[in-house]
Motif scaffolding. Structure first.
Motif, short mmCIF file in Angstrom:
data_model
loop_
_atom_site.label_atom_id
_atom_site.label_comp_id
_atom_site.label_asym_id
_atom_site.label_seq_id
_atom_site.Cartn_x
_atom_site.Cartn_y
_atom_site.Cartn_z
N ARG A 108 17.82 -38.97 0.10
CA ARG A 108 18.63 -38.88 -0.28
C ARG A 108 20.36 -39.91 -1.06
NH1 ARG A 108 21.08 -33.17 -1.37
NH2 ARG A 108 23.52 -33.75 -2.31
N ARG A 109 20.27 -40.42 0.00
CA ARG A 109 21.63 -41.88 -0.56
C ARG A 109 20.38 -42.57 -2.04
NH1 ARG A 109 21.08 -44.99 3.61
NH2 ARG A 109 22.63 -42.99 4.68
N VAL B 155 21.07 -40.37 -5.17
CA VAL B 155 21.98 -40.55 -5.72
C VAL B 155 22.13 -41.64 -6.65
CG1 VAL B 155 24.25 -39.92 -4.97
CG2 VAL B 155 22.81 -38.52 -4.59
N VAL B 156 22.05 -42.48 -6.00
CA VAL B 156 22.29 -43.98 -6.16
C VAL B 156 21.62 -44.52 -7.19
CG1 VAL B 156 22.59 -46.79 -5.81
CG2 VAL B 156 23.39 -44.45 -3.64
N LYS C 281 18.10 -38.68 4.90
CA LYS C 281 19.78 -39.31 4.48
C LYS C 281 19.25 -40.64 4.01
CE LYS C 281 22.83 -37.65 8.83
NZ LYS C 281 23.04 -38.02 10.39
N GLN C 282 18.25 -41.00 3.83
CA GLN C 282 18.02 -42.19 3.64
C GLN C 282 17.48 -42.47 2.40
OE1 GLN C 282 14.89 -45.22 5.26
NE2 GLN C 282 16.72 -46.65 5.02
#
Length: 494
Positions: free
Chosen positions: A125-126, A129-130, A122-123
């Motif tokens: 990938r986030r 993306v950003v 989750k960390q």
């Protein structure tokens, strides 16, 4: 004595029968599938070699949701648009994990984005993306870099002066350099020896997961990892990609450019500095190296293969190729570079690109998942821990959705008036929580590179060749057989 032996044998047979019947009872709510044999499960159903339609045939026999046992591990195949939508979209959270199989553990190391789970995934990938947005993916700055790389490719192909050439290496180099521009902030020349070793390593690594050797490794890792063979070569190739990434990270650290970040490594190193006192942070150099490794694995081969298929299909269909060229010339002429936004004014060209990705889906099946809890889908129990194989190939060739699924037909994406129609069933980048995070970058690359090539050249078969082989070479990616084409310049300036 003989009577005792006979009794023992009879008891053993009876025990095996009871175990078999017990398995049938406990699995009675599972999806149907081929008979599970001791030790090997249902792998026998694959035969000695995987084919493009292997999973399609299994789905036809057992249904759109079926269970093939990999030893003692249930693997659920999901086929067709409705079933895949139900699993990946309607139950996105339950099917968001990657299976922690022996091969995934060896390659992913529970780091990075592609093969990680939980907080790390989750960390990472986030952040990716950003950061891709900050780097301009989908904006003019990044498009300009892609346009420059596309022009370099045009110039390299022009050197052949219309003689037969294999486009694979220059296309691979161009696509890989687009990833390098995002991650490293610079490109590599075609003749760079270490860069070509990277390309070779990616080729070896990505051929392995579609092989029977891969299945055997997953079933018997304690034996396979000690034996010579394809699995050893593949794992060495994955390690080379990581080493390549680590070298670039070291160069960036020496330059200390992260305070004015220009690429993914800069942004990541800056984030490491910001998060160094956060006990929940997963930002470290090994996760960074794994993220770069994942970018190359997920982005280079798939986009390169898509472009190779596009050239093969359009060479075999000169009528479609000429219609694309005419549309581009009628709308833009040769006055300026084409940007991604221009696709809205090129409905036929856009339809051709989508149809190419539909008809020649580049993966053998979609990325595997793991079920994080017991879920009922279409009346079947999918147990917690089951591996999920969403077969996106069957979505893109579903006869209930596509009028002529086996034919390269751009009309699948056009209405009766010739306007482009976006289709819900078009899922080459996956769906749900694990949808390709660089989907936008891949779409831009394919559109700009292909339109640049078609404006510059008319692609033809070499003399004496009637048709290029449209059948795929099966691996984890489904690549075209090696081929040569003649890129005939459309104007004398090339």
């Amino acid at each position: 004595m003989m009577g005792v032996q006979a009794l023992l044998i009879a008891l053993l047979v009876a025990l095996l029968i009871l175990v078999f019947l017990g398995q049938l009872w406990t699995r009675r709510h599972y999806p149907p599938g081929p008979l599970s044999l001791p030790f090997i499960g249902g792998v026998w159903r694959f035969g000695i070699k995987l084919h493009e339609d292997t999973f399609i045939k299994i789905a036809k026999q057992y249904g759109n949701i079926c269970c093939v046992w990999l030893g003692h591990q249930p693997a659920i195949g999901v086929s067709g648009f409705q079933a895949v939508k139900e699993v990946l979209i309607n139950h996105a959270e339950a099917f968001s994990e990657r299976p922690p199989s022996p091969f995934v553990k060896a390659v992913g190391r529970e780091r990075g984005i592609l093969l990680s789970n939980g907080h790390t995934w989750k960390q990472q990938r986030r952040f990716a993306v950003v950061t891709l947005r900050k780097l301009g993916v989908g904006k003019k700055g990044m498009e300009h870099q892609i346009q420059e790389e596309a022009q370099q490719l045009v110039e390299i192909i022009a050197h052949a002066k219309g003689q037969p050439l294999d486009p694979s290496l220059p296309i691979t180099n161009a696509v890989s350099n687009m990833i390098c521009a995002v991650t490293f902030g610079h490109r590599f020349p075609l003749e760079d020896e270490k860069f070509q070793k990277l390309i070779d390593a990616l080729d070896i690594a990505l051929k392995f997961p579609g092989s029977i050797s891969f299945v055997l490794y997953e079933m018997f890792p304690w034996i396979s990892k000690h034996l010579p063979g394809p699995q050893k070569r593949a794992l060495t190739a994955f390690q080379f990609v990581l080493s390549f990434a680590r070298e670039e990270i070291e160069k960036h650290k020496e330059q200390q450019s992260f305070h004015e970040p220009q690429d993914f490594i800069d942004f990541y190193v800056l984030q490491m500095e910001k998060s160094k006192n956060d006990p929940n942070s997963t930002y470290d150099e090994e996760n960074l190296a794994q993220c770069i490794h994942d970018f190359f694995l997920a982005g280079t081969e798939t986009t390169t293969t898509s472009l190779r298929w596009a050239l093969l299909l359009l060479t075999n269909r000169p009528d479609i190729q000429d219609k694309v060229y005419k549309e581009i010339e009628d709308v833009f002429g040769s006055s300026r570079s084409i940007c991604y936004e221009d696709r809205k004014e090129l409905p036929y060209t856009n339809a051709v690109i989508h149809e190419m990705q539909r008809s020649k889906y580049v993966l053998l099946f979609g990325g595997s998942r793991r079920c994080s809890k017991d879920v009922k889908v279409n009346g079947y129990l999918i147990p917690k821990g089951a591996f999920i194989f969403p077969d996106l190939r069957t979505v893109l060739s579903d006869p209930k959705v596509w009028k002529t699924p086996e034919v390269f037909n751009p009309n699948h994406f056009l209405d009766k008036d010739g306007n482009f129609v976006d289709r819900e069933e078009f899922l080459p980048f996956g769906a749900g929580a694990r949808v390709c995070l660089a989907e936008q970058l891949a779409r831009i690359e394919i559109f700009i590179v292909l339109t640049s090539l078609l404006r510059a050249f008319r692609f033809q078969q070499p003399e004496g060749v009637e048709k290029l082989n449209p059948d795929p070479v099966i691996g984890f990616t489904c690549q075209p057989h090696p081929f040569k084409i003649c890129a005939v310049p459309r104007c004398c300036s090339l």
